[in-house]
Design a protein around this motif. Structure first.
Motif, PDB file in Angstrom:
ATOM      1  N   ARG A 119     -37.250  -4.018  27.358  1.00 31.65           N
ATOM      2  CA  ARG A 119     -37.554  -4.321  28.737  1.00 31.65           C
ATOM      3  C   ARG A 119     -39.289  -4.380  28.928  1.00 31.65           C
ATOM      4  O   ARG A 119     -39.750  -4.786  29.956  1.00 31.65           O
ATOM      5  CB  ARG A 119     -37.223  -3.335  29.790  1.00 31.65           C
ATOM      6  CG  ARG A 119     -35.666  -3.303  29.929  1.00 31.65           C
ATOM      7  CD  ARG A 119     -35.317  -2.063  30.537  1.00 31.65           C
ATOM      8  NE  ARG A 119     -35.801  -1.964  31.936  1.00 31.65           N
ATOM      9  CZ  ARG A 119     -35.706  -0.701  32.578  1.00 31.65           C
ATOM     10  NH1 ARG A 119     -35.006   0.210  32.061  1.00 31.65           N
ATOM     11  NH2 ARG A 119     -36.148  -0.732  33.629  1.00 31.65           N
ATOM     12  N   ALA A 120     -40.036  -4.401  27.673  1.00 35.29           N
ATOM     13  CA  ALA A 120     -41.412  -4.694  27.849  1.00 35.29           C
ATOM     14  C   ALA A 120     -42.074  -3.518  28.666  1.00 35.29           C
ATOM     15  O   ALA A 120     -43.053  -3.992  29.160  1.00 35.29           O
ATOM     16  CB  ALA A 120     -41.899  -5.973  28.058  1.00 35.29           C
ATOM     17  N   PHE A 286     -32.006 -11.392  16.785  1.00 35.57           N
ATOM     18  CA  PHE A 286     -31.481 -12.741  16.453  1.00 35.57           C
ATOM     19  C   PHE A 286     -30.306 -12.778  17.379  1.00 35.57           C
ATOM     20  O   PHE A 286     -29.310 -12.379  17.502  1.00 35.57           O
ATOM     21  CB  PHE A 286     -31.266 -12.897  14.988  1.00 35.57           C
ATOM     22  CG  PHE A 286     -30.797 -14.130  14.527  1.00 35.57           C
ATOM     23  CD1 PHE A 286     -31.597 -15.216  14.623  1.00 35.57           C
ATOM     24  CD2 PHE A 286     -29.293 -14.466  14.587  1.00 35.57           C
ATOM     25  CE1 PHE A 286     -31.345 -16.574  14.191  1.00 35.57           C
ATOM     26  CE2 PHE A 286     -29.071 -15.785  14.340  1.00 35.57           C
ATOM     27  CZ  PHE A 286     -29.965 -16.620  14.259  1.00 35.57           C
ATOM     28  N   ARG A 287     -30.556 -14.033  18.221  1.00 37.37           N
ATOM     29  CA  ARG A 287     -29.777 -14.652  19.026  1.00 37.37           C
ATOM     30  C   ARG A 287     -29.849 -15.988  19.093  1.00 37.37           C
ATOM     31  O   ARG A 287     -31.119 -16.473  18.859  1.00 37.37           O
ATOM     32  CB  ARG A 287     -29.850 -14.141  20.428  1.00 37.37           C
ATOM     33  CG  ARG A 287     -29.485 -12.475  20.726  1.00 37.37           C
ATOM     34  CD  ARG A 287     -27.857 -12.198  20.718  1.00 37.37           C
ATOM     35  NE  ARG A 287     -27.622 -10.891  20.988  1.00 37.37           N
ATOM     36  CZ  ARG A 287     -27.593 -10.204  19.896  1.00 37.37           C
ATOM     37  NH1 ARG A 287     -27.734 -10.144  18.810  1.00 37.37           N
ATOM     38  NH2 ARG A 287     -27.222  -8.537  20.233  1.00 37.37           N
ATOM     39  N   PRO A 288     -29.078 -17.034  19.546  1.00 35.23           N
ATOM     40  CA  PRO A 288     -29.040 -18.241  19.956  1.00 35.23           C
ATOM     41  C   PRO A 288     -30.397 -18.526  20.761  1.00 35.23           C
ATOM     42  O   PRO A 288     -31.071 -19.476  20.639  1.00 35.23           O
ATOM     43  CB  PRO A 288     -27.961 -18.623  20.417  1.00 35.23           C
ATOM     44  CG  PRO A 288     -26.923 -17.788  20.002  1.00 35.23           C
ATOM     45  CD  PRO A 288     -27.574 -16.656  19.620  1.00 35.23           C
ATOM     46  N   SER A 289     -30.752 -17.614  21.781  1.00 33.28           N
ATOM     47  CA  SER A 289     -31.789 -17.898  22.614  1.00 33.28           C
ATOM     48  C   SER A 289     -33.046 -17.739  21.801  1.00 33.28           C
ATOM     49  O   SER A 289     -33.917 -18.228  22.327  1.00 33.28           O
ATOM     50  CB  SER A 289     -31.788 -16.983  23.886  1.00 33.28           C
ATOM     51  OG  SER A 289     -31.482 -15.766  23.293  1.00 33.28           O
ATOM     52  N   ASN A 290     -33.017 -16.703  21.103  1.00 38.35           N
ATOM     53  CA  ASN A 290     -34.324 -16.519  20.169  1.00 38.35           C
ATOM     54  C   ASN A 290     -34.734 -17.834  19.362  1.00 38.35           C
ATOM     55  O   ASN A 290     -35.712 -18.192  19.055  1.00 38.35           O
ATOM     56  CB  ASN A 290     -33.859 -15.265  19.269  1.00 38.35           C
ATOM     57  CG  ASN A 290     -35.395 -14.884  19.080  1.00 38.35           C
ATOM     58  OD1 ASN A 290     -36.466 -15.116  19.716  1.00 38.35           O
ATOM     59  ND2 ASN A 290     -35.345 -13.937  18.069  1.00 38.35           N
ATOM     60  N   VAL A 291     -33.565 -18.635  18.997  1.00 33.65           N
ATOM     61  CA  VAL A 291     -33.842 -19.602  18.143  1.00 33.65           C
ATOM     62  C   VAL A 291     -34.486 -20.850  19.235  1.00 33.65           C
ATOM     63  O   VAL A 291     -35.525 -21.517  18.783  1.00 33.65           O
ATOM     64  CB  VAL A 291     -32.640 -20.483  17.635  1.00 33.65           C
ATOM     65  CG1 VAL A 291     -32.805 -21.865  16.879  1.00 33.65           C
ATOM     66  CG2 VAL A 291     -31.931 -19.246  16.742  1.00 33.65           C
ATOM     67  N   SER A 320     -29.399 -12.842  30.049  1.00 34.56           N
ATOM     68  CA  SER A 320     -29.327 -11.350  29.171  1.00 34.56           C
ATOM     69  C   SER A 320     -30.450 -11.471  28.208  1.00 34.56           C
ATOM     70  O   SER A 320     -30.578 -10.567  27.422  1.00 34.56           O
ATOM     71  CB  SER A 320     -28.116 -11.586  28.323  1.00 34.56           C
ATOM     72  OG  SER A 320     -27.863 -13.012  27.731  1.00 34.56           O
ATOM     73  N   VAL A 321     -31.241 -12.523  28.360  1.00 41.48           N
ATOM     74  CA  VAL A 321     -32.449 -12.478  27.193  1.00 41.48           C
ATOM     75  C   VAL A 321     -33.398 -11.198  27.689  1.00 41.48           C
ATOM     76  O   VAL A 321     -33.813 -11.033  28.878  1.00 41.48           O
ATOM     77  CB  VAL A 321     -33.156 -13.731  27.245  1.00 41.48           C
ATOM     78  CG1 VAL A 321     -34.511 -13.678  26.566  1.00 41.48           C
ATOM     79  CG2 VAL A 321     -32.403 -14.717  26.755  1.00 41.48           C
ATOM     80  N   ALA A 322     -33.768 -10.546  26.955  1.00 39.71           N
ATOM     81  CA  ALA A 322     -34.620  -9.263  26.983  1.00 39.71           C
ATOM     82  C   ALA A 322     -35.930  -9.905  27.553  1.00 39.71           C
ATOM     83  O   ALA A 322     -36.465 -10.695  27.331  1.00 39.71           O
ATOM     84  CB  ALA A 322     -35.025  -8.583  25.746  1.00 39.71           C
TER      85      ALA A 322
END
Length: 395
Positions: A119-120, A286-291, A320-322
């Motif tokens: 959550r930074a 690693f997630r698709p959103s991270n790509v 859902s992206v952190a």
């Protein structure tokens, strides 16, 4: 207050080294016009520019960025954790815990740290990390050889990876490097063949930050080669995907667009293949959103703001992206808009980063550079003055 920008630091270090702008540009393999613009405050210094200049000038990257930034007003809690974290990493089993902690206690505390970093919110939840590291070392000392001992070491590797990211985030590169090495050591005792590969991913981050791009790419290649000897599982694929993403940024900063895009394509294919399968990513995220996020970051590192802006237009990050990931994305996108020539959008996107991940944004050297260039090249506005004050950047 961060009083000097990278350009001013470079100019001062250059003069102390008795180098002309022409000489520094030649030795650092950067264009003379770019060097002049950075020193004058007309252009933001990219990480690759900073690393190349630091190498030639014989100084550290932090000497040019000014990190770690003193922020007693807002980030005192995070900075106060650093001395305790340093002691726990250097004297890991020589300092007693304030109270006895079981393995379950330590894993729960580590989960709180992980969530805080996701959550930074570094200042709130990282204070437990030094005790987690010491506690896991003490448990490992008293545990007999076997699966539980390996589990302790795997957890310790994860704790060290969080320590590395925390120290890196606040500009304590020496401590981050030491934590990365400890992560590799713990990983080698975990009994899990994937952990040493994931630890190389962490080590490559330190090489990336310090400008050792060739060494970082060799680290990625070595990790990939080691992964070929293992059974292909979703867990291993996720780590391979993360290695490709790190390789993409390393290659981009080395100005190798072909290799960077090749790594991106490999990561995208892995993300497509894994789909919604459940897997452990060993802290790589690693997630698709991270790509997608990296597909924008790569052209930014190649100084191609127009391509980055174009790609970002087709990306919609899921909720859902952190926040830590989304914050990085908006910081990169702000840089992209600045390169593209739209200073208003650069400022607006910087404000998005602030809303999503304030601690991350306030302590990011590229944010400080963006604010300074905006202040230098356009008439100051209330919004710009406010974000500069908030980030402790003197304009």
């Amino acid at each position: 207050m961060d009083d000097m920008g990278v350009g001013e630091h470079v100019a001062r270090a250059r003069k102390l080294a008795r180098l002309t702008q022409v000489q520094l540009a030649h030795k650092a393999n950067i264009s003379l016009s770019l060097l002049r613009k950075v020193e004058q405050g007309d252009r933001a210094a990219s990480p690759a520019f900073i690393a190349s200049s630091a190498r030639v000038l014989g100084v550290g990257v932090g000497d040019l960025t000014g990190q770690p930034y003193p922020s007693p007003r807002t980030d005192a809690g995070a900075h106060a954790t650093i001395p305790a974290l340093r002691r726990s990493i250097i004297a890991f089993d020589d300092e007693p815990l304030s109270k006895p902690m079981t393995f379950e206690d330590l894993t729960v505390a580590l989960d709180r740290v992980r969530e805080g970093m996701r959550r930074a919110r570094y200042a709130d939840l990282t204070a437990e990390l030094p005790d987690v590291i010491r506690g896991l070392h003490l448990l490992a000392e008293s545990e007999n050889a076997g699966r539980h001992l390996e589990q302790i070491y795997a957890t310790l590797a994860y704790a060290y990876s969080k320590a590395m990211l925390f120290a890196y985030q606040y500009g304590y590169l020496d401590l981050a490097g030491l934590a990365a090495e400890r992560c590799s050591w713990a990983a080698s005792h975990s009994g899990d063949p994937i952990w040493p590969i994931a630890a190389e991913y962490n080590r490559a981050l330190i090489l990336l930050y310090s400008g050792a791009y060739a060494g970082g790419l060799k680290t990625i290649e070595r990790a990939h080669a080691a992964s070929e000897d293992l059974e292909t599982t979703p867990d291993l694929l996720a780590v391979r995907g993360a290695l490709h993403l790190r390789g993409a940024i390393l290659a981009a900063r080395a100005a190798d667009s072909s290799a960077a895009n090749s790594h991106l394509l490999e990561a995208q294919q892995i993300a497509d293949g894994i789909g919604s399968t459940r897997f452990s990513h060993y802290g790589t995220g690693f997630r698709p959103s991270n790509v997608d996020i990296h597909s924008v970051a790569v052209p930014v590192e190649l100084s191609d703001g127009t391509t980055a802006v174009s790609r970002a237009a087709g990306i919609h990050l899921p909720t859902s992206v952190a926040p830590s990931r989304a914050g990085h994305h908006f910081i990169d996108l702000s840089r992209a808009w600045l390169l593209h020539g739209d200073k208003q959008q650069a400022l607006l996107t910087l404000q998005q980063a602030r809303m999503v991940a304030p601690e991350l944004t306030r302590n990011h050297p590229q944010v400080h550079e963006t604010i300074r260039v905006l202040a230098h090249t356009r008439r100051s506005t209330d919004n710009l003055a406010q974000i500069a004050k908030w980030a402790d950047v003197k304009i």
